[in-house]
Write a protein that holds these residues in place. Sequence first.
Motif, PDB file in Angstrom:
ATOM      1  N   ALA A  15       0.857  -1.194   0.000  1.00  0.00           N
ATOM      2  CA  ALA A  15       0.000   0.000   0.000  1.00  0.00           C
ATOM      3  C   ALA A  15       0.888   1.238   0.000  1.00  0.00           C
ATOM      4  O   ALA A  15       1.803   1.359   0.820  1.00  0.00           O
ATOM      5  CB  ALA A  15      -0.868   0.002   1.254  1.00  0.00           C
ATOM      6  N   PRO A  17       0.378   5.415   0.068  1.00  0.00           N
ATOM      7  CA  PRO A  17      -0.581   6.525   0.081  1.00  0.00           C
ATOM      8  C   PRO A  17      -0.348   7.450  -1.113  1.00  0.00           C
ATOM      9  O   PRO A  17       0.775   7.911  -1.337  1.00  0.00           O
ATOM     10  CB  PRO A  17      -0.265   7.250   1.408  1.00  0.00           C
ATOM     11  N   ARG A  20       1.478  10.805  -0.913  1.00  0.00           N
ATOM     12  CA  ARG A  20       2.935  10.895  -0.716  1.00  0.00           C
ATOM     13  C   ARG A  20       3.675  10.416  -1.963  1.00  0.00           C
ATOM     14  O   ARG A  20       4.268   9.321  -1.973  1.00  0.00           O
ATOM     15  CB  ARG A  20       3.346  10.070   0.508  1.00  0.00           C
ATOM     16  N   LEU A  23       7.001   8.533  -2.218  1.00  0.00           N
ATOM     17  CA  LEU A  23       7.143   7.090  -1.935  1.00  0.00           C
ATOM     18  C   LEU A  23       6.965   6.234  -3.193  1.00  0.00           C
ATOM     19  O   LEU A  23       7.306   5.049  -3.200  1.00  0.00           O
ATOM     20  CB  LEU A  23       6.102   6.632  -0.902  1.00  0.00           C
ATOM     21  N   LYS A  26       9.992   4.267  -4.685  1.00  0.00           N
ATOM     22  CA  LYS A  26      10.415   3.150  -3.831  1.00  0.00           C
ATOM     23  C   LYS A  26       9.469   1.949  -4.006  1.00  0.00           C
ATOM     24  O   LYS A  26       9.911   0.805  -4.092  1.00  0.00           O
ATOM     25  CB  LYS A  26      10.408   3.600  -2.362  1.00  0.00           C
ATOM     26  N   ASP A  38      -3.068   4.432  -2.832  1.00  0.00           N
ATOM     27  CA  ASP A  38      -4.290   4.531  -2.034  1.00  0.00           C
ATOM     28  C   ASP A  38      -4.884   5.934  -2.076  1.00  0.00           C
ATOM     29  O   ASP A  38      -4.208   6.914  -1.746  1.00  0.00           O
ATOM     30  CB  ASP A  38      -3.984   4.138  -0.576  1.00  0.00           C
ATOM     31  N   ARG A  72      -6.503   2.094  -5.146  1.00  0.00           N
ATOM     32  CA  ARG A  72      -7.682   1.895  -4.296  1.00  0.00           C
ATOM     33  C   ARG A  72      -8.477   3.192  -4.279  1.00  0.00           C
ATOM     34  O   ARG A  72      -7.970   4.223  -3.818  1.00  0.00           O
ATOM     35  CB  ARG A  72      -7.281   1.483  -2.873  1.00  0.00           C
ATOM     36  N   PRO A 215      -3.335  -6.791   6.011  1.00  0.00           N
ATOM     37  CA  PRO A 215      -1.997  -6.367   6.451  1.00  0.00           C
ATOM     38  C   PRO A 215      -1.740  -6.615   7.934  1.00  0.00           C
ATOM     39  O   PRO A 215      -2.660  -6.837   8.711  1.00  0.00           O
ATOM     40  CB  PRO A 215      -2.009  -4.865   6.160  1.00  0.00           C
ATOM     41  N   PHE A 219       4.980  -2.949  11.712  1.00  0.00           N
ATOM     42  CA  PHE A 219       5.927  -3.221  10.623  1.00  0.00           C
ATOM     43  C   PHE A 219       7.362  -3.459  11.082  1.00  0.00           C
ATOM     44  O   PHE A 219       8.241  -3.741  10.272  1.00  0.00           O
ATOM     45  CB  PHE A 219       5.848  -2.150   9.521  1.00  0.00           C
ATOM     46  N   ILE A 243       2.122  -2.875   4.468  1.00  0.00           N
ATOM     47  CA  ILE A 243       1.933  -1.421   4.613  1.00  0.00           C
ATOM     48  C   ILE A 243       3.285  -0.702   4.640  1.00  0.00           C
ATOM     49  O   ILE A 243       3.334   0.522   4.664  1.00  0.00           O
ATOM     50  CB  ILE A 243       1.073  -1.052   5.854  1.00  0.00           C
ATOM     51  N   HIS A 244       4.363  -1.465   4.642  1.00  0.00           N
ATOM     52  CA  HIS A 244       5.708  -0.866   4.700  1.00  0.00           C
ATOM     53  C   HIS A 244       6.635  -1.720   3.822  1.00  0.00           C
ATOM     54  O   HIS A 244       6.511  -2.953   3.811  1.00  0.00           O
ATOM     55  CB  HIS A 244       6.191  -0.868   6.154  1.00  0.00           C
ATOM     56  N   PRO A 245       7.586  -1.065   3.118  1.00  0.00           N
ATOM     57  CA  PRO A 245       8.453  -1.837   2.223  1.00  0.00           C
ATOM     58  C   PRO A 245       9.257  -2.918   2.939  1.00  0.00           C
ATOM     59  O   PRO A 245       9.613  -3.927   2.318  1.00  0.00           O
ATOM     60  CB  PRO A 245       9.394  -0.795   1.611  1.00  0.00           C
TER      61      PRO A 245
HETATM   62  O1  1VU Z   1      14.486   5.321   3.254  1.00  0.00           O
HETATM   63  P1  1VU Z   1      13.664   6.367   2.567  1.00  0.00           P
HETATM   64  O2  1VU Z   1      13.605   7.666   3.335  1.00  0.00           O
HETATM   65  O3  1VU Z   1      13.987   6.540   1.132  1.00  0.00           O
HETATM   66  O4  1VU Z   1      12.151   5.805   2.571  1.00  0.00           O
HETATM   67  C1  1VU Z   1      11.434   5.586   3.791  1.00  0.00           C
HETATM   68  C2  1VU Z   1       9.964   5.754   3.512  1.00  0.00           C
HETATM   69  O5  1VU Z   1       9.679   6.857   2.753  1.00  0.00           O
HETATM   70  C3  1VU Z   1       9.680   4.460   2.755  1.00  0.00           C
HETATM   71  N1  1VU Z   1       8.289   4.013   2.894  1.00  0.00           N
HETATM   72  C4  1VU Z   1       7.530   3.623   1.858  1.00  0.00           C
HETATM   73  N2  1VU Z   1       7.750   3.549   0.540  1.00  0.00           N
HETATM   74  C5  1VU Z   1       6.743   3.086  -0.243  1.00  0.00           C
HETATM   75  N3  1VU Z   1       5.550   2.692   0.258  1.00  0.00           N
HETATM   76  C6  1VU Z   1       5.294   2.744   1.584  1.00  0.00           C
HETATM   77  N4  1VU Z   1       4.095   2.345   2.059  1.00  0.00           N
HETATM   78  C7  1VU Z   1       6.302   3.224   2.441  1.00  0.00           C
HETATM   79  N5  1VU Z   1       6.385   3.363   3.786  1.00  0.00           N
HETATM   80  C8  1VU Z   1       7.601   3.840   4.038  1.00  0.00           C
HETATM   81  O6  1VU Z   1      10.508   3.486   3.371  1.00  0.00           O
HETATM   82  C9  1VU Z   1      11.577   4.121   4.097  1.00  0.00           C
HETATM   83  C10 1VU Z   1      11.428   3.818   5.557  1.00  0.00           C
HETATM   84  O7  1VU Z   1      10.232   4.356   6.024  1.00  0.00           O
HETATM   85  P2  1VU Z   1       9.960   4.659   7.567  1.00  0.00           P
HETATM   86  O8  1VU Z   1      10.261   3.427   8.345  1.00  0.00           O
HETATM   87  O9  1VU Z   1      10.641   5.908   7.989  1.00  0.00           O
HETATM   88  O10 1VU Z   1       8.375   4.837   7.562  1.00  0.00           O
HETATM   89  P3  1VU Z   1       7.518   6.156   7.724  1.00  0.00           P
HETATM   90  O11 1VU Z   1       7.532   6.566   9.151  1.00  0.00           O
HETATM   91  O12 1VU Z   1       7.894   7.141   6.670  1.00  0.00           O
HETATM   92  O13 1VU Z   1       6.054   5.617   7.351  1.00  0.00           O
HETATM   93  C11 1VU Z   1       5.427   4.613   8.137  1.00  0.00           C
HETATM   94  C12 1VU Z   1       3.988   4.496   7.623  1.00  0.00           C
HETATM   95  C13 1VU Z   1       3.321   3.325   8.325  1.00  0.00           C
HETATM   96  C14 1VU Z   1       3.223   5.796   7.945  1.00  0.00           C
HETATM   97  C15 1VU Z   1       4.053   4.249   6.068  1.00  0.00           C
HETATM   98  O14 1VU Z   1       4.759   3.057   5.866  1.00  0.00           O
HETATM   99  C16 1VU Z   1       2.724   4.209   5.362  1.00  0.00           C
HETATM  100  O15 1VU Z   1       2.106   5.259   5.130  1.00  0.00           O
HETATM  101  N6  1VU Z   1       2.260   3.005   4.982  1.00  0.00           N
HETATM  102  C17 1VU Z   1       1.074   2.798   4.164  1.00  0.00           C
HETATM  103  C18 1VU Z   1      -0.196   3.234   4.839  1.00  0.00           C
HETATM  104  C19 1VU Z   1      -1.380   2.949   3.971  1.00  0.00           C
HETATM  105  O16 1VU Z   1      -1.292   2.994   2.743  1.00  0.00           O
HETATM  106  N7  1VU Z   1      -2.511   2.639   4.583  1.00  0.00           N
HETATM  107  C20 1VU Z   1      -3.692   2.293   3.889  1.00  0.00           C
HETATM  108  C21 1VU Z   1      -3.683   0.884   3.376  1.00  0.00           C
HETATM  109  S1  1VU Z   1      -3.654  -0.345   4.608  1.00  0.00           S
HETATM  110  C22 1VU Z   1      -5.197  -0.298   5.293  1.00  0.00           C
HETATM  111  O17 1VU Z   1      -6.151   0.037   4.668  1.00  0.00           O
HETATM  112  C23 1VU Z   1      -5.271  -0.549   6.786  1.00  0.00           C
HETATM  113  C24 1VU Z   1      -5.588  -1.758   7.250  1.00  0.00           C
END
Ligand code: 1VU
Length: 310
Positions: A15, A17, A20, A23, A26, A38, A72, A215, A219, A243-245
């Motif tokens: 997933a 968003p 953003r 992302l 990646k 999403d 989505r 999911p 993570f 939800i996370h790579p």
């Molecule tokens: O290392 P870099 O800085 O280059 O990249 C970060 C970050 O930007 C990247 N990353 C992602 N890339 C692509 N898709 C993703 N979903 C994603 N998440 C993170 O990976 C590197 C490390 O990230 P991080 O550990 O610092 O993570 P953040 O704090 O930036 O983000 C964490 C959350 C959980 C907020 C993020 O992963 C996210 O938004 N995930 C998807 C949420 C989503 O789409 N929810 C709706 C579908 S699931 C559902 O409906 C619920 C049940």
Amino acid sequence: MTHSPLARLHRSELAVPAIRPELFPKGAAGPADAVFLDLEDSVPEAEKDRARANAVAALSSIDWGSKILAVRVNGQDTPHFYKDMIALLEAASDRLDVIMIPKVGDPREVFAADLLASQIEASANRARRVGLGLVIETAKGLAHVEAIASASPRTESLHLGVADLAASLGMRTTAIGGLNPDYASPAGLLDPWHFAVARIITAARAAGLRPIDGPYGDFRDTEGLTASARRGRALGAEGKMAIHPNQVATLNTAFQPDAKEVAQAHRVLAAMETARLEGRAAVALDGKLLDIASIRQAEAMVAKAARSAG
Ligand code: 1VU
Ligand code: MG
């Protein structure tokens, strides 16, 4: 061209968003078999238009390789659904494989989405028919899942939405896809998602669709993710949302038949071939019964391994 939904590898589905766009690269470059941009619950209400525009642009401006590429959309109970459908099917590139519809509760919603898609596709002269991925995440959706699964020939997959389902059923949890210490036997924790996963897998398989498990929100917990994925695959899920790579590689490994399973499947097929030549249909291998159903199990495992090998 029509194809069997099961021909597509769908071990992991990331997933991303749509609000953003930083992302997106990646997600595109990573190893997920499927990615969905999403527009729904990871996008604040005030940002819906911007997220939609980001998704439409990214479908053509980014190289998504051979992934299943999905968006989505917002639910049919929102004012955004028709705008999402029109933007995606009038303006977005044919690279879009699947529109995922959240909170599907009734087969008539699937029919309505199919009808709308057909009209826009015809009007826009689109070369390719878009598929549908249906998220089952309400009590109503779970209750009607068999009818939902067969409501449109566009449907490719059913997806379990754990967080919304928990809210809709009144489950006592705020963890996304995790276990609950209150749901246990003396032997240990039970899986509170078992019924929903098994029901969705059954409905999907009966309709020839890909069943995708929901999911796992924690993570950083690779062990918990692996255990959750192995429970899903034991029941027949093709894959699981991420939800996370950092979850994707774990899912690709978990849903790929391992060498031991494939070797055992070949042993079963060899033993059954010997039995056939001897005029028998039920034999013992390592002290366990094999019969003609064992051939189907083993062939399903070998076919899955072949799909995973690409
Ligand atoms: O290392 P870099 O800085 O280059 O990249 C970060 C970050 O930007 C990247 N990353 C992602 N890339 C692509 N898709 C993703 N979903 C994603 N998440 C993170 O990976 C590197 C490390 O990230 P991080 O550990 O610092 O993570 P953040 O704090 O930036 O983000 C964490 C959350 C959980 C907020 C993020 O992963 C996210 O938004 N995930 C998807 C949420 C989503 O789409 N929810 C709706 C579908 S699931 C559902 O409906 C619920 C049940
Ligand atoms: Mg949801």
